[in-house]
Scaffold this active site. Sequence first.
Site, PDB file in Angstrom:
ATOM      1  N   GLU A  34       0.870  -1.167   0.000  1.00 41.41           N
ATOM      2  CA  GLU A  34       0.000   0.000   0.000  1.00 41.41           C
ATOM      3  C   GLU A  34       0.915   1.227   0.000  1.00 41.41           C
ATOM      4  OE1 GLU A  34      -2.808   0.304   3.216  1.00 41.41           O
ATOM      5  OE2 GLU A  34      -3.603   2.179   2.386  1.00 41.41           O
ATOM      6  N   ARG A 260       5.495 -12.759   9.598  1.00 40.66           N
ATOM      7  CA  ARG A 260       6.159 -11.468   9.393  1.00 40.66           C
ATOM      8  C   ARG A 260       7.565 -11.522   9.954  1.00 40.66           C
ATOM      9  NH1 ARG A 260       2.355  -7.272   8.931  1.00 40.66           N
ATOM     10  NH2 ARG A 260       3.888  -5.673   9.370  1.00 40.66           N
ATOM     11  N   LYS A 270       4.856   0.696   9.145  1.00 40.93           N
ATOM     12  CA  LYS A 270       4.912   1.981   8.439  1.00 40.93           C
ATOM     13  C   LYS A 270       4.321   3.102   9.268  1.00 40.93           C
ATOM     14  CE  LYS A 270       3.473   0.038   4.456  1.00 40.93           C
ATOM     15  NZ  LYS A 270       2.473   0.025   3.416  1.00 40.93           N
TER      16      LYS A 270
HETATM   17  P1  ATP Z   1       2.804  -2.004   7.759  1.00 38.60           P
HETATM   18  O1  ATP Z   1       2.024  -2.439   8.957  1.00 38.60           O
HETATM   19  O2  ATP Z   1       4.233  -1.765   8.039  1.00 38.60           O
HETATM   20  O3  ATP Z   1       2.151  -0.887   7.018  1.00 38.60           O
HETATM   21  P2  ATP Z   1       1.588  -3.690   5.839  1.00 38.60           P
HETATM   22  O4  ATP Z   1       1.498  -5.171   5.862  1.00 38.60           O
HETATM   23  O5  ATP Z   1       0.348  -2.941   6.104  1.00 38.60           O
HETATM   24  O6  ATP Z   1       2.768  -3.273   6.800  1.00 38.60           O
HETATM   25  P3  ATP Z   1       1.757  -3.460   2.999  1.00 38.60           P
HETATM   26  O7  ATP Z   1       2.159  -2.281   2.213  1.00 38.60           O
HETATM   27  O8  ATP Z   1       0.341  -3.868   2.946  1.00 38.60           O
HETATM   28  O9  ATP Z   1       2.197  -3.162   4.498  1.00 38.60           O
HETATM   29  O10 ATP Z   1       2.716  -4.685   2.705  1.00 38.60           O
HETATM   30  C1  ATP Z   1       2.985  -5.230   1.441  1.00 38.60           C
HETATM   31  C2  ATP Z   1       3.345  -6.669   1.630  1.00 38.60           C
HETATM   32  O11 ATP Z   1       4.466  -6.776   2.516  1.00 38.60           O
HETATM   33  C3  ATP Z   1       2.213  -7.444   2.249  1.00 38.60           C
HETATM   34  O12 ATP Z   1       2.056  -8.649   1.540  1.00 38.60           O
HETATM   35  C4  ATP Z   1       2.645  -7.667   3.658  1.00 38.60           C
HETATM   36  O13 ATP Z   1       2.107  -8.837   4.170  1.00 38.60           O
HETATM   37  C5  ATP Z   1       4.173  -7.707   3.540  1.00 38.60           C
HETATM   38  N1  ATP Z   1       4.795  -7.302   4.798  1.00 38.60           N
HETATM   39  C6  ATP Z   1       4.581  -6.168   5.500  1.00 38.60           C
HETATM   40  N2  ATP Z   1       5.281  -6.160   6.646  1.00 38.60           N
HETATM   41  C7  ATP Z   1       5.989  -7.323   6.667  1.00 38.60           C
HETATM   42  C8  ATP Z   1       6.901  -7.927   7.594  1.00 38.60           C
HETATM   43  N3  ATP Z   1       7.252  -7.318   8.731  1.00 38.60           N
HETATM   44  N4  ATP Z   1       7.428  -9.125   7.279  1.00 38.60           N
HETATM   45  C9  ATP Z   1       7.097  -9.744   6.136  1.00 38.60           C
HETATM   46  N5  ATP Z   1       6.243  -9.239   5.229  1.00 38.60           N
HETATM   47  C10 ATP Z   1       5.682  -8.050   5.482  1.00 38.60           C
HETATM   48 MG    MG Z   2      -0.321  -1.094   6.966  1.00 39.07          MG
HETATM   49 MG    MG Z   3      -1.468  -3.941   4.080  1.00 38.40          MG
END
Ligand code: ATP
Ligand code: MG
Ligand code: MG
Length: 552
Positions: A34, A260, A270
Site C-alpha cells: 500500500e 512477518r 509503516k
Molecule cells: P505495515 O504495517 O508496516 O504498514 P503492511 O502489511 O500494512 O505493513 P503493505 O504495504 O500492505 O504493508 O505490505 C505489502 C506486503 O508486505 C504485504 O504482503 C505484507 O504482508 C508484507 N509485509 C509487510 N510487513 C511485513 C513484515 N514485517 N514481514 C514480512 N512481510 C511483510
Molecule cells: Mg499497513
Molecule cells: Mg497492508
Amino acid sequence: ETVKPTNFIHQIIENDIANEKVADGQIVTRFPPEPNGYLHIGHAKSICLNFGTAEKYQGVCNLRFDDTNPEKESQEYIDAIAEDVRWLGFKWNGDIRYTSDYFDQLHQWAVYLIEQGLAYVDSLSAHEMREFRGTLTEPGRNSPYRERSVEENLELFERMRNGEFDEGDCVLRARIDMAAPNINLRDPVIYRIRKAHHHQSGDKWCIYPSYDFAHGQSDALEGITHSICTLEFEDHRPLYDWFIENLPVPARPRQYEFARLNLNYTVTSKRKLKLLVEEKHVQGWDDPRMPTISGLRRRGYTPASIRNFCEMIGVTRSNGIVDMGMLEAAVRDDLDANAPRAMCVTRPLKVTVSNFPEGEEEWFELPAHPKDESMGLRKVPFSRNLLIEQEDFEEEKPRKWKRLAPGDAVRLRGSYVITCNEVIKDESGNVVELICSYDAATRGENPEGYKPNGVIHWVSADHSVPCEVRLYDRLFTEANPDGDKERDFHDFINSESLEVLTDSRVEIGLKHAVAESHYQFERLGYFSVDRDSDENRLVFNRTVTLRDSWAK
Ligand code: ATP
Ligand code: MG
Ligand code: MG
C-alpha cells in the site's frame, strides 16, 4: 531436473506444478504494497519471497500498488517503493499495476453480488455496525437493512457512487452470515464512501472497495497463482475464497500465509516509522538509522546483503524476533569481501615526524583489499606531518596497551614504525601534538628480532581529505520497544543514536569517492559515502563496525 524446495511455499508450488494445478505451469506472484509509507526490512522479506519464488520457478512477479485508501497514499510513496524494489535487484512483470486500475471491474462485481442477493447497502452507523457484529464468543445480529430488495440495493449503491450520501451514511456489505464463528465472514464491508481525491483515479470515484474485496479479485484479474501474504490475513482467507467462488472471476488464485519479520531494537510498521519522521526523531524516511530499505541503503547496506539476510532468516509460519546482529552480519560478510580498504582518522591528533624532512613525501603502494588482488593497489603518501586517532595515544598507558604511549613504538599500518619522543600540550593540559621519529629500517616490514607494540591507522596531514563521519547507534534502547503494554515505543527512543564528527580526515585516494560507494576504514568499520557529500566535503556513514558490538 528437480529444484530443491527451500521453504514450505516452494514445497506447495512444487506439489501444484507436479499435480498440474498451475495453468501452463506458469507461476505468477505479486508484491502488493500500500503506498502509504516507505518500505521497511519486513517488506524486503516479502519482496524476496515473492520475486525470488517467481525467479526460482521461471515465473513472473507483478508489482501492484494496493491503493484503496486514497487519503493515506501518495505518489511520493509510489516512487520510493518502486525504487526500493528496483534497487534490491528485482524486475517486475510488465508495467506497475494498481488496484485502482480495476475499480471499474470491481464495481461491476459489487453490482453482480447485489443482483445475486449477496450484497446489500447498510445504513447502520459505524458504531451500530460494531455493536451488531458480536464478539468472538457471541454471534452477531442481522442489520435491519439486511433484507432490502435487490432493486433498492442497486438504486442505493448507484446513489452512493453518485455522491448523494455523506461519508459514513452507508456502506455496501457482503451478505454472508452474521453468526459465522469467523468474524471476517459476518457481512464484511466491501465498499465505503470516501470523498477524497485519488492519486491515480483522480475524482472519478467517491466509493472505494475494501482491502478484502479488492485483493483477491485483483489477484484473479492478474492471473496470480500463489497470493503470498503475512499470517494476520490467515483469518481472511475464507473471505478471500468466498469472493472468488461467488464471482465470475477469470482465474482461481489461492492465498498462502507466512510469518512477518520482526527485528529487535527497531519497529517495523509503516505507521510507527511515519511518526518517527513526522515528529522529527529522525531526519527522514531514509535516515540511516531507519529500518526502511532506503534508510538501510543510505546507511551502506547493499542489495546483496539484504537478500542474503532474507535467505538466512528463511520463511516459516511461526512468529519470532530476529536479532539485528544477523542483519549486520549479512552486510559485514558482503562488505568484507567487496569493500576496498582505506584509512580514515576520525578524531585527529597531530604527529610530527621530526627526522623526516619537511616538504618531502614518500608514497606507499598498499593493496586495496588484503584478500583480493584483483582490486589492485592504492597509493598512500607518508610525510613529516601525520594524523593519528586521539584514542590511539595514552600518556598513562593501561596494561596491555597495543598503541602509542610516551617512549613507545608503534607501527603505522603499511609504512614505518614510529617512536613517541615528546608530548606537547596546550594551556589546559590537553595533548595537541606528538613529536615522533620514524625508523627507516622498518619500511613495510619488521627487521629481524624487532617487534613494535601494535599497528594503528594514520593519514598524512598535508595530503588527506577533510571529511565528516557519522556514527550510528541503535534507534531504540530496548530490544522490544513495542513489548511493554504500559509504555509506548516513544519512551525507548535512543537520544544518542547519532554522533557526527566534523573534523575527520581520509586518505587522499578517496578524494573523488562517489555517493553510495563502500569502504572498510581500517580498524573502524565499514562506511558508505553519503549523498550529502559534495566537492568540498565528503560525508561518510558508518554502516557497521568490524565486529559485532551488539552482543552486550
Ligand atoms: P505495515 O504495517 O508496516 O504498514 P503492511 O502489511 O500494512 O505493513 P503493505 O504495504 O500492505 O504493508 O505490505 C505489502 C506486503 O508486505 C504485504 O504482503 C505484507 O504482508 C508484507 N509485509 C509487510 N510487513 C511485513 C513484515 N514485517 N514481514 C514480512 N512481510 C511483510
Ligand atoms: Mg499497513
Ligand atoms: Mg497492508
